[in-house]
Write an enzyme that holds these catalytic residues in place. Sequence first.
Site, PDB file in Angstrom:
ATOM      1  N   ASN A 163       0.862  -1.171   0.000  1.00  0.00           N
ATOM      2  CA  ASN A 163       0.000   0.000   0.000  1.00  0.00           C
ATOM      3  C   ASN A 163       0.905   1.229   0.000  1.00  0.00           C
ATOM      4  OD1 ASN A 163      -2.894  -1.067   0.430  1.00  0.00           O
ATOM      5  ND2 ASN A 163      -1.696  -2.173   1.974  1.00  0.00           N
ATOM      6  N   GLU A 164       1.134   1.760  -1.190  1.00  0.00           N
ATOM      7  CA  GLU A 164       2.074   2.857  -1.377  1.00  0.00           C
ATOM      8  C   GLU A 164       1.480   4.182  -0.897  1.00  0.00           C
ATOM      9  OE1 GLU A 164       4.989   2.182  -2.012  1.00  0.00           O
ATOM     10  OE2 GLU A 164       5.337   0.895  -3.727  1.00  0.00           O
ATOM     11  N   PRO A 165       2.331   5.214  -0.732  1.00  0.00           N
ATOM     12  CA  PRO A 165       1.820   6.534  -0.367  1.00  0.00           C
ATOM     13  C   PRO A 165       0.679   6.961  -1.284  1.00  0.00           C
ATOM     14  CG  PRO A 165       4.206   6.539  -0.255  1.00  0.00           C
ATOM     15  CD  PRO A 165       3.812   5.208  -0.820  1.00  0.00           C
ATOM     16  N   SER A 167      -2.359   5.660  -0.654  1.00  0.00           N
ATOM     17  CA  SER A 167      -3.387   4.649  -0.390  1.00  0.00           C
ATOM     18  C   SER A 167      -4.318   5.139   0.712  1.00  0.00           C
ATOM     19  CB  SER A 167      -2.741   3.330   0.028  1.00  0.00           C
ATOM     20  OG  SER A 167      -1.946   2.804  -1.014  1.00  0.00           O
TER      21      SER A 167
END
Length: 640
Positions: A163-165, A167
């Site tokens: 869950n990347e920045p 998300s």
Amino acid sequence: MQETQIIREPIAYEKVPTRIFPNSEEASKAVANEIAELIKTKQKAGQQAVLGLATGSSPKTVYAELIRMHKEEGLSFKNVISFNLDEYYPMQPDAIQSYWRFMKEQLFDHVDIEPGNFHIPDGTVSPSMLAQHCQDYEKKIKDAGGLDFQLLGIGGNGHIGFNEPGSLENTKTRLMMLDQSTRAAAKTDFGGELTKVPKKAITLGVAKILQAKRIVLLAWGERKAPMICNAVEGTVSAQNPSSYLQKHPNALFVIDEAAGSGLKRMKTPWLVEDVKWTNSMTKKAVTGLSIGLGKSVLKLTNEDYNDNGLSDLLASSGNAYDINIDIFNQLQRTITGWPGGKPDADDTHRPERALPKKKKCLIFSPHPDDDIISMGGTFQRLVDQGQDVHVAYQTSGNIAVSDEEAHRFLEFVIDYNKGFNVENKETLETYKDAIDYLNNKKDSELDSPTVRLVKGIIRKGEAKATCRLVGIPAENVHFLDMPFYETGRVQKNPLGKEDVKIVSALIEELKPQQIYAAGDLADPHGTHKVCLDAIFESLKELRHKNYMKDCWVWLYRGAWAEWDIHEIEMAVPMSPNQVMQKRMGIFKHQSQKDGVVFQGADSREFWQRAEERNQGTAKLYNDLGLAEYEAMEAFVRYHF
């Protein structure tokens, strides 16, 4: 969680309960114990323990401890159901980089978990079935009763799972485009080639992670410190997905000292609680105050101390003038142009002894270039000042050589043999086979023994070239080829008795008065850590020998970071010419230039990193009010 192993109790104002351990080993054992207790409690109740598991370097020691508990203490995984966080997409399960393979090698193949009880997102599912696969994955978790325990790592950009920045808190399990920094950090697992790193991954959503009954996030090393600080002390933000754990009622961050170094209780503990004003604490406070205010140490006033939470220091140690003079003198005394000691000089306030005039110095270099990158200026000074300098390259460094570089050298050998009509058909065929292997090599395949040999010879030749430049005789260059490293892949074996034996034998043979070792532990599971552990174990074994009483150990750091200013005990200044000489030494390592395999997220080449770091250290000394130098290399003494 075992309270006795915790070096700091949770601080009330931190927004996520956080426990700091001296090192990742102790922390991992504590987490493994909690998982084991959950499994056993569920067993007694006749229930299944549903675990959410993570991959990456952070949980490896946790899994190793769980395996030990299974084999030595009878911990059974018969009642365990597990769900992994993520998987690259696309990804074949047998690929070296697949998380399916990772989990089997790191845990499942070594315990008695039922084959159908562990679940990992499928990196081979067709694009048309991806959405359904993600829904089914979440349904399996729900049908199992939900996650009793979720183990997390944290990315350098704050991601949990993938869950990347950006998300959102309500995101579900899905296909995620990977951030560029995430892909750059993963290059080491893909031969150092960014083009081979998948651009996408399947990840458990933030919402499903937060539904776990218990969440424990692991973080080791100073590279994780900024995001840990932001997640623990900052506001909840989609730009740092790990900060969502502030909202969880039963979340815990388990970190080592390096990962916690940015937290207020570690960085400025006097602002959090009463502290004992030891010399080290005072030096940390004064240098921090000086840097924070942009004033040299000798210009700090009583008002500066009082206005910045250091009135207690004044009360216990006197006025600012006296404190400033003391700290300034301590900083001044760390600076020396004679790292091996200055002969016939008063060494009362020097970092190194004057005697013996000619010392036998042993520089341990984890890889074949750490010596010149991290302490090249000091290396040269020791030689120029007549010390008997030896270098020990602890590993071959072969996995850091690109396939193209190996291909080029293999062709050179073949053409050389042809050109001189060397009749060794068997050898030529071996090299031709190696070229064919490289041309047809799959991502799931390791280098062949011949390719690994060639890559090791390339690194060895570069190290020899650097030593010639510095002025080290060939007989003073030692290649240890420690066995733990020789796996042909990024994942190494644990430190073994043979590794320690090799290091001990060299120390025993040389009986040095100085040892230099790499103390850069930015990645506690990396090669530097294992190499340093081998040295420490050797020192434990040999410390009772008479010659060891005269041996001092100095720790240097790598191209990634430097010692904090209050920690530095020896600073070796460098002139512009010496900086250039060091650069030329780094240039000898041609295989590590122009697209180096393990460059990481930092796009600078190693010579640039080293120079900017050394220049930064010199500027810091100058900003504190000390003399201005072009660059400096810093060391901390290790007392064994």
